[in-house]
Design an enzyme around this catalytic site. Structure first.
Site, short mmCIF file in Angstrom:
data_model
loop_
_atom_site.label_atom_id
_atom_site.label_comp_id
_atom_site.label_asym_id
_atom_site.label_seq_id
_atom_site.Cartn_x
_atom_site.Cartn_y
_atom_site.Cartn_z
CD GLU A 63 -3.16 -1.47 2.59
OE1 GLU A 63 -2.24 -0.49 3.66
OE2 GLU A 63 -4.04 -1.82 2.46
CD GLU A 94 6.05 -20.74 11.94
OE1 GLU A 94 6.21 -21.42 12.75
OE2 GLU A 94 4.52 -20.48 11.13
#
Length: 258
Positions: A63, A94
């Protein structure tokens, strides 16, 4: 529980999020200053996360270009499992410790960059490995975690502990922990842009006018920061590739409205 009871319980429980952010004001301000310095010196802000933390980081980085008119390589998110993990869970990624090292090396991280790692538990191998490697490269690092005295907080130059407590749904860190991390990144990235002059008053003067709604916003911003009418603002923006700063400069000149 009824649906109403579930909503009330979650509303009450999530009060801990803002309390955690209030308690972390000082380190958050430090992170803002370091991120701003990185941006102003040509460096990058690199987020690292896995699972929910990685998706939160990806959203914040994505954004930044439309909001502040910056290049997409100035705020970067490295998420365990790669780009595919942004839209679906790849939970085993992960545990990788070599992948983030390779990714950071490919980015050629340097002293002007900052690396910010996010992990609710503070133990995620992917994130801890990235922070450790970045520090070894002489890069300033920040760790954001919801678990006190965790490895991530110990490894980073700056530790931001967000004390949100146990989740209402035990272990589901997409709830309070994820929300607190999103709000922390909101503060860091927005604050860094404010300190870097990308905001005038409270207005996004470098927003990219990529659709009709944003063109209307650009015109409103010009009107708020000048004496131009809506029609004048629109005409000037169209003539200046929807560049608000250029229009404001033109309006300051004697021939600005001719």
């Amino acid at each position: 529980m009824s649906a109403r009871e579930i909503v009330r319980l979650m509303n009450e429980d999530e009060g801990a999020v803002l309390r955690a952010l209030t308690a972390a004001e000082e380190p958050l301000a430090h992170a803002i200053e370091r991120a701003a310095h990185a941006f102003q010196t040509g460096g990058r802000v690199i987020y690292v996360g896995a699972g929910t933390s990685g998706r939160v980081a990806t959203m914040d980085a994505a954004e930044m270009p439309p909001t502040f008119g910056i290049e997409p390589d100035r705020f970067i998110a490295l998420i365990a499992g790669g780009n595919d993990a942004g839209g679906k869970a790849i939970e085993n990624a992960e545990d990788e410790i070599h992948t983030p090292v390779v990714a950071l090396n490919e980015l050629r991280i340097g002293a002007n960059d900052v690396v910010i790692g996010l992990a609710a538990s503070g133990t995620t191998p992917f994130v801890v490995s990235a922070i450790r490697h970045a520090r070894q490269k002489g890069v300033w690092t920040c760790g954001i975690a919801n678990n006190r005295n965790s490895p991530l907080l110990r490894e980073a130059d700056l530790a931001i502990f967000l004390d949100t407590g146990p989740e209402v749904l035990t272990g589901s860190t997409r709830l309070k922990a994820g929300t607190s991390q999103k709000l922390a990144l909101n503060r860091i990235s927005t604050g860094a842009m404010v300190l870097s002059g990308k905001v005038i008053e409270n207005l996004m003067v470098d927003v990219k006018a990529s659709n009709a709604k944003l063109k209307e916003r650009c015109a409103r911003i010009v009107c708020e920061l000048s004496t131009a009418t809506q029609d004048e603002a629109w005409d000037l923006l169209e003539a200046n590739d929807w560049n608000i700063r250029r229009v404001l400069d033109a309006l300051k000149s004697p021939a600005g409205r001719t």
